[in-house]
Design an enzyme around this catalytic site. Structure first.
Site, PDB file in Angstrom:
ATOM      1  N   TYR A 462      73.331 -46.065  61.004  1.00 46.41           N
ATOM      2  CA  TYR A 462      74.169 -46.998  60.240  1.00 46.41           C
ATOM      3  C   TYR A 462      73.377 -47.732  59.165  1.00 46.41           C
ATOM      4  CZ  TYR A 462      76.518 -46.219  64.722  1.00 46.41           C
ATOM      5  OH  TYR A 462      77.040 -45.652  65.858  1.00 46.41           O
ATOM      6  N   HIS A 463      72.668 -46.949  58.348  1.00 47.78           N
ATOM      7  CA  HIS A 463      71.882 -47.515  57.253  1.00 47.78           C
ATOM      8  C   HIS A 463      72.278 -46.907  55.907  1.00 47.78           C
ATOM      9  CE1 HIS A 463      68.404 -48.306  60.334  1.00 47.78           C
ATOM     10  NE2 HIS A 463      69.417 -49.161  60.486  1.00 47.78           N
TER      11      HIS A 463
END
Length: 548
Positions: A462-463
């Protein structure tokens, strides 16, 4: 996404941010609601808040042929504090070479030496100030309040294979194995809403509107003059005297630009959006950290056993209620490793996230057996994806094409990363505590099989970043002062401006970007005091409109 330094309070020698000057009227538009859900403030609450549509945008990528045609969940915060209200609390800045590289790409003022003061400025470090860390800032940074034997064995195993212990991976060097630092304080999550926004809410010149989803930027010619947003079922407009700032993240910011007619001509034409300004890089250059999750069944009891036992589960709750310690203070991972997938490399290119528990994927319930997770990701992937609107409806989610592992240069890194994970598991300090490799399983042995495992058993960390990249080349969207190329009074301030993804988790770097942007905005305003004023409109409400 964290934009909070725009409005935070100032103390000591801290320079004032936008709303600290009463002459600046700032309007903040947040698509989600207030951060009142109690699970937001309990560190392990991300297991509850992720995938909750009240708090999470619940994005999903398009089916990706490079990862077995799967659609990958991409949680993003839809609440005050953005993703800092439901992330894993891990405080990681990246490597100094990341920022020196940004500067080498033509972005003046973004070297490590330039950005370090902003990391220090925002920080209130538990261990005190030094050359690399600050105290007194709005962001609490502390050590983990949880230790488990399996994590100690994992650290010892990393040392067995030559990875040094690093007391501070955010200090002089990143390389090594360490316990994570976290954005928490006395057992509570320390989001940007709590650290930055809450102290500023009492200011009359700061207006915060929640459940106000920005739909598009309003222009007069090439100048941004406000935004249109949806609130309580009504379309409203907010006018900005000085400028509009988009801080909606690597998905939301390019979506807003494209819905406003700013972006690649082919994407806009296909979606039926009238062209305002052609910028081919809007939505391109999408990057993310893909983690390959290895799960090992163990003889040593792990958190799986604690959370699956009714009595122990009750004791966990009691321990947190009385002492603010124990498993409910758990960040997304306990232990990190920054190391090299091959010894000849100049600097670490892979990162581990070790958890003393296991589940099928983040946010799901723990397995019913003793196990731990050893996830490994490539820090600087070459693969690039895109974000593209599907129609002229600003409420329709865009298409997210992650294109994981689409660049063959990434294949070698993920294969070697799995091999490093297995070397750690086979080390003398850890091997006696392991029963077997549960995921992906010992049947995956050859390089081709390991690549297949990576395609099948990987998840996002989730970057997402890079979709409004900073630079001066033909695909750049903003300049090195984060102003959108070819337009005036419009900036983007979030992880989307990263030209290349940082070597680590993205929350701390995004806060740094916002801190630096606040200073740049104030500096630019001093140099141009005669900025055009919008008159004669009942909707004129602010000098700066922040759309998150």
């Amino acid at each position: 996404m964290s934009i909070s330094p725009f409005w935070h309070c100032c103390s000591g020698d801290r320079k004032p941010a936008l709303s600290a000057d009463p002459a600046n009227r700032v309007l903040l538009l947040e698509a989600g609601g207030p951060d009142s859900n109690p699970w937001i403030h309990i560190p392990v609450g991300y297991f509850k808040t992720m995938h909750d549509p009240e708090l999470d945008w619940c994005y999903r990528t398009e089916a990706d042929p490079n990862v077995a045609d799967r659609r990958i969940d991409w949680p993003r915060g839809k609440v005050l504090g953005g993703s800092s209200s439901l992330n894993g609390l891990l405080y990681v800045r990246g490597q100094r070479e990341d920022y020196d590289r940004w500067a080498a790409l033509g972005n003046r003022g973004w070297r490590y030496a330039d950005v370090l003061p902003y990391f220090r400025k925002s920080e209130d470090q538990e261990h005190g100030a030094n050359e690399y860390h600050g105290v007194g800032g709005p962001l609490k940074v502390s050590d983990l309040r949880l230790r488990r034997p399996i994590a100690e064995h994992f650290i010892a195993a990393a040392k067995d294979i030559g990875i040094p212990f690093n007391e501070d991976y955010n200090g002089a060097t990143q390389e090594g194995v360490a316990y994570f630092q976290q954005t928490a304080f006395k057992g509570f999550r320390w989001s940007t809403a709590k650290g930055f926004l809450k102290p500023a809410r009492r200011r009359p010149n700061l207006i915060v509107e929640t459940r106000a989803q920005t739909c598009r930027v309003l222009f007069e010619g090439k100048r941004a003059v406000g935004v249109e947003y949806l609130q309580d079922g009504q379309r409203r407009k907010a006018r900005a005297r000085v400028e509009v700032i988009l801080a909606a993240g690597a998905i939301g910011s390019p979506q807003l630009l494209q819905n406003s007619g700013v972006g690649p001509t082919t994407v806009l034409a296909k979606a039926g959006v009238a062209l305002r300004h052609a910028l081919p890089g809007v939505g391109r250059n999408l990057q993310d950290h893909l983690q390959v999750r290895l799960v090992f069944k163990t003889r040593e009891r792990t958190l799986n056993d604690e959370v699956n036992h009714p009595l122990r589960k009750a004791l966990i709750g009691l321990q947190y209620a009385l002492l603010r310690t124990g498993p409910l203070t758990l960040a997304a991972s306990q232990v990190t490793i920054f190391t090299r997938s091959r010894p000849e490399l100049a600097r670490p290119d892979i990162q581990f996230h070790m958890q003393p528990l296991s589940a099928d994927k983040p946010g799901k319930g723990a397995h019913r057996f003793s196990a731990f997770t050893s996830s490994v990701c490539q820090l600087r992937p070459h693969s690039r994806g895109s974000v593209e609107i599907r129609s002229n409806d600003p409420l329709q989610y865009p298409a997210i094409h992650a294109n994981y592992l689409s660049d063959e240069r990434d294949h070698r890194v993920v294969i070697d990363g799995i091999k490093v994970a297995r070397r750690i598991a086979a080390a003398p300090s850890l091997a006696p505590h392991i029963i077997s490799e549960f995921v992906p399983g010992a049947q995956y042995r050859s390089d081709d099989e390991l690549l297949q495992a990576a395609r099948q058993f990987s998840q996002s960390i989730y970057h997402p970043a890079g979709t409004c990249k900073m630079g001066s080349d033909s695909m750049a969207v903003v300049d090195d002062r984060l102003r959108v190329h070819g337009l005036s009074a419009l900036r983007v301030v979030d992880a989307s401006i990263m030209p290349e993804l940082v070597s680590g988790n993205t929350n701390a770097p995004t806060i740094m970007i916002a801190e630096k942007a606040a200073d740049m905005i104030l500096e630019d305003r001093k140099q141009a005091p005669g900025t055009q004023e919008i008159r004669g409109s009942k909707e004129a409400r602010a000098e700066v409109a922040l759309a998150v």
